[in-house]
Design an enzyme around this catalytic site. Structure first.
Site, PDB file in Angstrom:
ATOM      1  N   TYR A  66       0.813  -1.227   0.019  1.00  0.00           N
ATOM      2  CA  TYR A  66       0.047   0.234  -0.059  1.00  0.00           C
ATOM      3  C   TYR A  66       0.801   1.125  -0.162  1.00  0.00           C
ATOM      4  O   TYR A  66       2.064   1.255   0.417  1.00  0.00           O
ATOM      5  CB  TYR A  66      -1.144  -0.056   1.420  1.00  0.00           C
ATOM      6  N   CYS A  67       0.267   2.347  -0.312  1.00  0.00           N
ATOM      7  CA  CYS A  67       0.738   3.736  -0.491  1.00  0.00           C
ATOM      8  C   CYS A  67      -0.154   4.583  -0.121  1.00  0.00           C
ATOM      9  O   CYS A  67      -1.059   4.402   0.867  1.00  0.00           O
ATOM     10  CB  CYS A  67       1.274   4.095  -1.834  1.00  0.00           C
ATOM     11  N   ARG A  68      -0.042   5.912  -0.377  1.00  0.00           N
ATOM     12  CA  ARG A  68      -1.239   6.767   0.158  1.00  0.00           C
ATOM     13  C   ARG A  68      -2.426   6.607  -0.526  1.00  0.00           C
ATOM     14  O   ARG A  68      -3.487   6.573   0.329  1.00  0.00           O
ATOM     15  CB  ARG A  68      -0.657   8.281  -0.208  1.00  0.00           C
TER      16      ARG A  68
END
Length: 115
Positions: A66-68
């Site tokens: 995941y990221c932002r």
């Protein structure tokens, strides 16, 4: 997105509660972004360090990235698949959607911020 497998925030939350040992959770945001909070039990591996972890990750049964917002992590998933690491899953909507769903975020320990 990009022909990769995805999971949404409620599905990941359920997986974390019911099968916490069935996957490896990786945060690919920058250290500055991670300092604002991370998903519980996530490993910090900024995107530019991902190529250094490929051989290790080949052995994992499932990796959730995941990221932002889910865009960079989707790119990471696509890259890993090109390298033959096919058991990767993108968190759709990233930590932003996770937070919007009211799910918990933890402050990272300073010693665990670099994968």
């Amino acid at each position: 997105m990009f022909g990769i497998q995805e999971i949404n925030a409620p599905q990941l939350s359920s997986l974390m509660q019911n099968e916490p040992d069935s996957f490896h959770l990786v945060d690919v945001r920058s250290l500055a972004e991670m300092a604002q909070g991370m998903l519980p039990a996530a490993e910090a591996v900024p995107m530019h360090l991902v190529p250094l972890r490929i051989d290790e990750w080949r052995e994992r049964p499932k990796i959730v990235v995941y990221c932002r917002t889910g865009v960079r992590s989707a790119q990471v998933c696509g890259y890993l698949q090109q390298q033959g690491v096919n058991q990767v899953v993108n968190l759709r909507g990233g930590i932003v959607d996770w937070y919007r769903q009211g799910l918990p975020i933890e402050m990272p320990e300073a010693s665990s911020q670099v994968g």
